[in-house]
Design a protein around this motif. Structure first.
Motif, short mmCIF file in Angstrom:
data_model
loop_
_atom_site.label_atom_id
_atom_site.label_comp_id
_atom_site.label_asym_id
_atom_site.label_seq_id
_atom_site.Cartn_x
_atom_site.Cartn_y
_atom_site.Cartn_z
N GLU A 151 46.09 -11.82 7.27
CA GLU A 151 46.58 -11.92 8.64
C GLU A 151 46.02 -13.14 9.35
O GLU A 151 46.73 -13.85 10.06
CB GLU A 151 46.24 -10.65 9.43
CG GLU A 151 46.98 -9.42 8.95
CD GLU A 151 46.28 -8.70 7.80
OE1 GLU A 151 45.22 -9.17 7.34
OE2 GLU A 151 46.82 -7.67 7.36
N LYS A 152 44.72 -13.40 9.17
CA LYS A 152 44.08 -14.56 9.80
C LYS A 152 44.70 -15.85 9.26
O LYS A 152 45.01 -16.77 10.02
CB LYS A 152 42.57 -14.54 9.53
CG LYS A 152 41.82 -15.75 10.03
CD LYS A 152 41.75 -15.79 11.52
CE LYS A 152 40.84 -16.93 11.99
NZ LYS A 152 40.79 -17.02 13.43
N ALA A 153 44.90 -15.93 7.96
CA ALA A 153 45.49 -17.12 7.34
C ALA A 153 46.91 -17.35 7.85
O ALA A 153 47.28 -18.47 8.22
CB ALA A 153 45.48 -16.99 5.82
N PHE A 154 47.72 -16.29 7.89
CA PHE A 154 49.09 -16.41 8.38
C PHE A 154 49.08 -16.90 9.83
O PHE A 154 49.83 -17.81 10.20
CB PHE A 154 49.81 -15.06 8.28
CG PHE A 154 51.23 -15.10 8.77
CD1 PHE A 154 52.25 -15.50 7.93
CD2 PHE A 154 51.54 -14.73 10.07
CE1 PHE A 154 53.56 -15.55 8.39
CE2 PHE A 154 52.85 -14.78 10.54
CZ PHE A 154 53.85 -15.20 9.68
N ARG A 198 51.87 -21.89 2.40
CA ARG A 198 50.84 -22.43 3.29
C ARG A 198 49.79 -21.37 3.63
O ARG A 198 48.61 -21.69 3.74
CB ARG A 198 51.47 -22.96 4.58
CG ARG A 198 52.25 -24.22 4.41
CD ARG A 198 52.79 -24.67 5.75
NE ARG A 198 53.65 -25.84 5.62
CZ ARG A 198 54.01 -26.60 6.65
NH1 ARG A 198 53.60 -26.31 7.86
NH2 ARG A 198 54.79 -27.63 6.46
N THR A 199 50.24 -20.14 3.80
CA THR A 199 49.30 -19.05 4.08
C THR A 199 48.35 -18.86 2.90
O THR A 199 47.13 -18.75 3.08
CB THR A 199 50.07 -17.75 4.37
OG1 THR A 199 50.89 -17.94 5.54
CG2 THR A 199 49.12 -16.59 4.60
N TYR A 259 41.36 -19.65 5.16
CA TYR A 259 41.09 -18.30 5.68
C TYR A 259 41.63 -17.21 4.76
O TYR A 259 41.32 -16.04 4.94
CB TYR A 259 41.70 -18.12 7.07
CG TYR A 259 41.09 -19.02 8.11
CD1 TYR A 259 39.85 -18.73 8.66
CD2 TYR A 259 41.75 -20.16 8.53
CE1 TYR A 259 39.27 -19.55 9.60
CE2 TYR A 259 41.18 -20.99 9.48
CZ TYR A 259 39.95 -20.68 10.01
OH TYR A 259 39.39 -21.51 10.95
N PHE A 260 42.47 -17.60 3.80
CA PHE A 260 43.11 -16.62 2.94
C PHE A 260 42.11 -15.96 2.01
O PHE A 260 41.33 -16.63 1.33
CB PHE A 260 44.22 -17.27 2.12
CG PHE A 260 44.96 -16.30 1.24
CD1 PHE A 260 45.96 -15.51 1.75
CD2 PHE A 260 44.64 -16.18 -0.10
CE1 PHE A 260 46.64 -14.60 0.94
CE2 PHE A 260 45.32 -15.29 -0.92
CZ PHE A 260 46.33 -14.50 -0.39
N VAL A 261 42.12 -14.65 2.01
CA VAL A 261 41.35 -13.85 1.06
C VAL A 261 42.35 -12.88 0.46
O VAL A 261 43.02 -12.14 1.19
CB VAL A 261 40.20 -13.09 1.76
CG1 VAL A 261 39.49 -12.17 0.78
CG2 VAL A 261 39.24 -14.05 2.41
#
Length: 99
Positions: free
Chosen positions: A19-22, A83-84, A89-91
């Protein structure tokens, strides 16, 4: 006397995750286009407060929302998801029980 005001729940602000990455990809792309949240609202029909929640990673977008956001940002849904996944930030989501 004033009636007691309802206490607002404090929202959890994630430091990482899908969610943070998106949300970060969504915000940076919108800003690169010189678009406000209201401008994105006009292009997608999504509520401005919901857009804010998405950008902060507080809300998880549905598949339909991903397509609407991508179109509003002049991206393909595939590009938005790529991109996400490439975001720092993507985990990768895991099952909380480790299964």
């Amino acid at each position: 006397m004033f009636p007691e005001m309802a206490k607002r729940r404090k929202q959890f602000q994630p430091r990482s995750g899908v969610e943070k990455a998106f949300g970060e990809v969504m915000r940076t792309t919108r800003e690169e286009l010189g678009m406000s949240q209201m401008g994105l609202h006009a292009r997608t029909g999504l509520d401005r407060t919901f857009i804010s929640d998405l950008e902060r990673g507080v809300q998880c977008p549905s598949l339909r929302t991903i397509f609407r956001v991508a179109k509003g940002l002049n991206l393909t849904p595939n590009n938005l998801i790529r991109r996400t996944a490439d975001s720092p930030y993507f985990v990768f989501p895991t099952d909380e029980e480790g299964a």
